[in-house]
Design an enzyme around this catalytic site. Sequence first.
Site, PDB file in Angstrom:
ATOM      1  N   ARG A  27      47.912 -46.797  86.469  1.00 43.30           N
ATOM      2  CA  ARG A  27      47.043 -48.046  86.777  1.00 43.30           C
ATOM      3  C   ARG A  27      46.488 -48.246  88.319  1.00 43.30           C
ATOM      4  O   ARG A  27      46.440 -48.976  89.287  1.00 43.30           O
ATOM      5  CB  ARG A  27      47.958 -48.928  87.044  1.00 43.30           C
ATOM      6  CG  ARG A  27      49.022 -48.955  85.713  1.00 43.30           C
ATOM      7  CD  ARG A  27      50.114 -49.730  85.302  1.00 43.30           C
ATOM      8  NE  ARG A  27      51.076 -49.722  86.754  1.00 43.30           N
ATOM      9  CZ  ARG A  27      52.114 -50.476  87.087  1.00 43.30           C
ATOM     10  NH1 ARG A  27      52.116 -52.003  86.886  1.00 43.30           N
ATOM     11  NH2 ARG A  27      53.071 -50.050  87.469  1.00 43.30           N
ATOM     12  N   GLY A 440      64.224 -71.532  78.901  1.00 46.59           N
ATOM     13  CA  GLY A 440      65.027 -70.476  79.255  1.00 46.59           C
ATOM     14  C   GLY A 440      65.201 -69.653  80.981  1.00 46.59           C
ATOM     15  O   GLY A 440      65.991 -69.746  81.816  1.00 46.59           O
ATOM     16  N   GLU A 492      67.247 -66.639  82.859  1.00 38.37           N
ATOM     17  CA  GLU A 492      67.363 -65.233  82.305  1.00 38.37           C
ATOM     18  C   GLU A 492      66.793 -64.118  83.859  1.00 38.37           C
ATOM     19  O   GLU A 492      65.340 -63.261  83.196  1.00 38.37           O
ATOM     20  CB  GLU A 492      65.932 -65.417  81.655  1.00 38.37           C
ATOM     21  CG  GLU A 492      66.129 -66.377  79.836  1.00 38.37           C
ATOM     22  CD  GLU A 492      64.505 -66.524  79.486  1.00 38.37           C
ATOM     23  OE1 GLU A 492      63.645 -65.199  79.938  1.00 38.37           O
ATOM     24  OE2 GLU A 492      64.847 -66.935  79.064  1.00 38.37           O
ATOM     25  N   GLU A 613      50.677 -65.144  67.060  1.00 42.35           N
ATOM     26  CA  GLU A 613      50.153 -64.304  67.013  1.00 42.35           C
ATOM     27  C   GLU A 613      49.122 -62.945  65.929  1.00 42.35           C
ATOM     28  O   GLU A 613      48.202 -61.892  65.668  1.00 42.35           O
ATOM     29  CB  GLU A 613      49.898 -63.354  68.206  1.00 42.35           C
ATOM     30  CG  GLU A 613      50.062 -63.643  69.625  1.00 42.35           C
ATOM     31  CD  GLU A 613      50.620 -63.362  70.669  1.00 42.35           C
ATOM     32  OE1 GLU A 613      50.983 -62.355  70.037  1.00 42.35           O
ATOM     33  OE2 GLU A 613      51.387 -63.530  71.930  1.00 42.35           O
ATOM     34  N   HIS A 649      61.175 -72.032  70.146  1.00 44.35           N
ATOM     35  CA  HIS A 649      60.500 -72.072  71.128  1.00 44.35           C
ATOM     36  C   HIS A 649      59.265 -71.255  71.222  1.00 44.35           C
ATOM     37  O   HIS A 649      59.303 -70.132  71.050  1.00 44.35           O
ATOM     38  CB  HIS A 649      60.287 -71.784  72.882  1.00 44.35           C
ATOM     39  CG  HIS A 649      59.818 -72.131  74.117  1.00 44.35           C
ATOM     40  ND1 HIS A 649      58.635 -72.810  74.389  1.00 44.35           N
ATOM     41  CD2 HIS A 649      59.255 -71.018  74.584  1.00 44.35           C
ATOM     42  CE1 HIS A 649      58.044 -73.012  75.213  1.00 44.35           C
ATOM     43  NE2 HIS A 649      58.066 -71.203  74.811  1.00 44.35           N
ATOM     44  N   CYS A 651      54.706 -70.964  71.878  1.00 48.12           N
ATOM     45  CA  CYS A 651      53.640 -71.415  72.884  1.00 48.12           C
ATOM     46  C   CYS A 651      52.590 -71.854  73.148  1.00 48.12           C
ATOM     47  O   CYS A 651      52.001 -71.429  74.007  1.00 48.12           O
ATOM     48  CB  CYS A 651      53.804 -69.625  73.533  1.00 48.12           C
ATOM     49  SG  CYS A 651      54.948 -69.696  75.326  1.00 48.12           S
ATOM     50  N   HIS A 702      51.828 -73.542  84.082  1.00 49.20           N
ATOM     51  CA  HIS A 702      50.525 -72.143  84.695  1.00 49.20           C
ATOM     52  C   HIS A 702      50.069 -73.308  85.329  1.00 49.20           C
ATOM     53  O   HIS A 702      49.194 -72.332  86.010  1.00 49.20           O
ATOM     54  CB  HIS A 702      49.510 -72.425  82.862  1.00 49.20           C
ATOM     55  CG  HIS A 702      50.735 -72.347  81.598  1.00 49.20           C
ATOM     56  ND1 HIS A 702      50.679 -73.474  80.832  1.00 49.20           N
ATOM     57  CD2 HIS A 702      51.270 -71.092  81.073  1.00 49.20           C
ATOM     58  CE1 HIS A 702      51.495 -72.847  79.159  1.00 49.20           C
ATOM     59  NE2 HIS A 702      51.535 -72.403  79.658  1.00 49.20           N
ATOM     60  N   CYS A 734      57.093 -74.642  78.981  1.00 47.94           N
ATOM     61  CA  CYS A 734      56.488 -72.965  78.664  1.00 47.94           C
ATOM     62  C   CYS A 734      57.919 -72.176  79.752  1.00 47.94           C
ATOM     63  O   CYS A 734      58.944 -73.213  80.479  1.00 47.94           O
ATOM     64  CB  CYS A 734      55.172 -72.015  78.596  1.00 47.94           C
ATOM     65  SG  CYS A 734      56.813 -70.547  78.308  1.00 47.94           S
TER      66      CYS A 734
HETATM   67  N1  GLN Z   1      62.996 -68.352  77.033  1.00 45.70           N
HETATM   68  C1  GLN Z   1      61.360 -67.550  77.614  1.00 45.70           C
HETATM   69  C2  GLN Z   1      61.082 -68.214  78.840  1.00 45.70           C
HETATM   70  O1  GLN Z   1      61.628 -69.660  79.213  1.00 45.70           O
HETATM   71  C3  GLN Z   1      60.178 -68.156  76.595  1.00 45.70           C
HETATM   72  C4  GLN Z   1      59.091 -67.315  76.957  1.00 45.70           C
HETATM   73  C5  GLN Z   1      58.154 -67.332  77.039  1.00 45.70           C
HETATM   74  O2  GLN Z   1      57.788 -68.531  75.719  1.00 45.70           O
HETATM   75  N2  GLN Z   1      56.844 -66.734  76.307  1.00 45.70           N
HETATM   76  O3  GLN Z   1      61.006 -67.461  80.274  1.00 45.70           O
HETATM   77 ZN    ZN Z   2      56.722 -70.322  75.967  1.00 45.58          ZN
END
Ligand code: GLN
Ligand code: ZN
Length: 759
Positions: A27, A440, A492, A613, A649, A651, A702, A734
């Site tokens: 990298r 999350g 998390e 995706e 969820h 995205c 974001h 998100c």
């Molecule tokens: N549970 C994950 C978070 O909150 C979901 C992340 C995602 O949607 N890419 O980070």
């Molecule tokens: Zn998300």
Amino acid sequence: MENTVTAISQTPFTATVLGLPRVGPRRELKRATESYWAGRIDADQLHETGRALRRDQYAELRAAGLDSVPVGTFSYYDQMLDTAVLLGALPPRVADIADPLDRYFAAARGTDSVEPLEMTKWFDTNYHYLVPEIGPETTFTLHPEDVLAQLREAIELGVPARPVIIGPITFLKLSKSTGPAALDRADELIPLYRELLGLLAEAGAPWVQIDEPALVTDLTAGELAAVRQVYTELTAPANRPAVLVATYFGHPGPALDALAGTDIEGLAVDLVAGGTVEELAAVPALANKTLVAGVVDGRNVWRTDLDQALSTLATLLGSAKTVVPSTSCSLLHVPYTLAAEAHLDEALRSWLAFGAEKVAEVGLLATGLSAGTEVIAAELDRARAAAASRRADPRIRNPQVRARLAALGPDAGERGPAARRRALQQERLQLPPLPTTTIGSYPQTSAIRLARAALRKGEIDRPEYERRMRAEITEVIALQEKLELDVLVHGEPERNDMVQYFAEQLDGFAATELGWVQSYGTRCVRPPILFGDVSRPAPMTVDWIEFAQSLTDKPVKGMLTGPVTILAWSFVRDDQPLADSARQVALAIRDETVDLQNAGIRIVQVDEPALRELLPLRRTDQQAYLDWSVGAFRLSTSGVSDSVQIHTHLCYSEFGEVIDAIAGLDADVTSIEAARSHMEVLDDLNAAGFAAGVGPGVYDIHSPRVPGAEEITAALRAALKAVPAERLWVNPDCGLKTRGPAEVEASLRNMVTAARTVR
Ligand code: GLN
Ligand code: ZN
């Protein structure tokens, strides 16, 4: 049109690849670019890093016997952005940034005052490109300096260079057009491409590769006509290199005839992604062209079956003027080299081929093709031995997993009726109307990162690491209680990445040390390798969630990643259908949900941000995909009793072809992105018959901006026009892991205030 191209000299070549990775084996380019952004090195130093990386790559390709080398797939950020620069199509908002490199990075990443280009997935890969913006104000002009500079540099190094550029059809189809349909502007691009081809010929390029991956998607009759017209006109002048049009990621289908009917000298096809040899043989116009045969998988990590590749190449020999072994696509999508991996076990290592090994395979195939297979007998034997060891390895087939899946009845993915579930869950959860929650993750603080690094370096032991993670969870729960959210999460902290975390704990997956692949710009990922049947030796999340739940009376959501997303962000097996791998992963996730239920957890969220995706590029393949992917999700979530509330969820908010599948997931609550699309998505969901709980993100995570309570109130009122209060949830767009703690607290406080106001 009369054939005017007989004068084009077609220097033959015998072995190539379609493109090269660029971040550097360690990298290096990422580090240099980020140093440049931080002002620690100047542009000359950045360029020197790029030059050194290219020089090393060219040397390796030459050593492997490649006699035509792609030049210009190097990029400081992204190839679509490079093409926008080449064609003078950067948006006006960056035009007055004087320094070209800073203008380029401003378009890529934005500045304090300039929005960057949007980013989206490059076909069905995990690479993201920048979406050029083409509006009525765009006047295309040619800026060939960078392309020519890379060509001259390669020629000076003695490299048999083949410049690579993105073709007009793909460039236009993948751009965002604010004016007429993008392809209508192909006429404006043709003179520019012609001029460029002339310059490349003058600079000494015998061939040019024009990438047109968009030709493997469904094209209308009008688009196919545009393909024919563009390549007829590009090949008309005599002062140009021989033209190789590269298609990849699928079969060109009807575009094959359109292209073959023009005077292009060469065509590259992806024979791994499903291109069939018979279809190629049925195109008589190929007989006078060079066929670059993508028999080595450019986007997965498995060692090539050389016998099969040789037989494919031999079958094609009669169909084209020359057949050249190659990779199926650019090597952008695989790690640099296996040589960097010190800890893969010998068997697994022998089954794999990363970038450098694939280059060697292409070289071998070329030798086998020209000099006879006896010359490469030893290598063929080694490849056969590796394949045999892979087939025989006990980790490949786990009879218990297979028996369990075979024993599942047809209704294994079914839960009780949705209305009954809703009643049971509400009785147990006693949630207020418009319940508030989060997706999350909470901010990945520097304390979390430091603890993870310290554990990796052996500076702290596992118990100390776990103690620190529990401290983080304790804080996150306390914060949510203070803010009076209704459904809590553990935040998390223990997860480096939502797929890697699970792959590390599941049998059947392996991790690499330096298997970095560019995701976008300087962001790289290290996808796990799924090599065998998947099973779960022990619960993966239960201790953490149970601990979090012990700190509060409010429900804490168990948090899992869904089977489709785990596959989408891994290198997957090529020895069984993806659908089979998905069911195995689903079974492991299902076991985890049951363990969570048995630990008293009342809500489990299974994230599937990658569902869209993996959608196949061709419409004819999409329904089968949606059937198995939805089936895998349902299998993973239907092991629990009806009183356990299942959340998912996703995205994004533009569901397009997957909208019916969202309802098919049969989750009790679905959170989606909606803040940026002003809740319009809710009408689409209603139209698709979606009738379960829904949490349209009420603010955009974001951006670092803290949304005001009035703004969130307005978003909720807008949502209530489409969704009745009994079904509406209140949550951000998100996960919060990329945000700062102060913003998160302020934003969530406003979110809770807004929910109260609307209640
Ligand atoms: N549970 C994950 C978070 O909150 C979901 C992340 C995602 O949607 N890419 O980070
Ligand atoms: Zn998300």
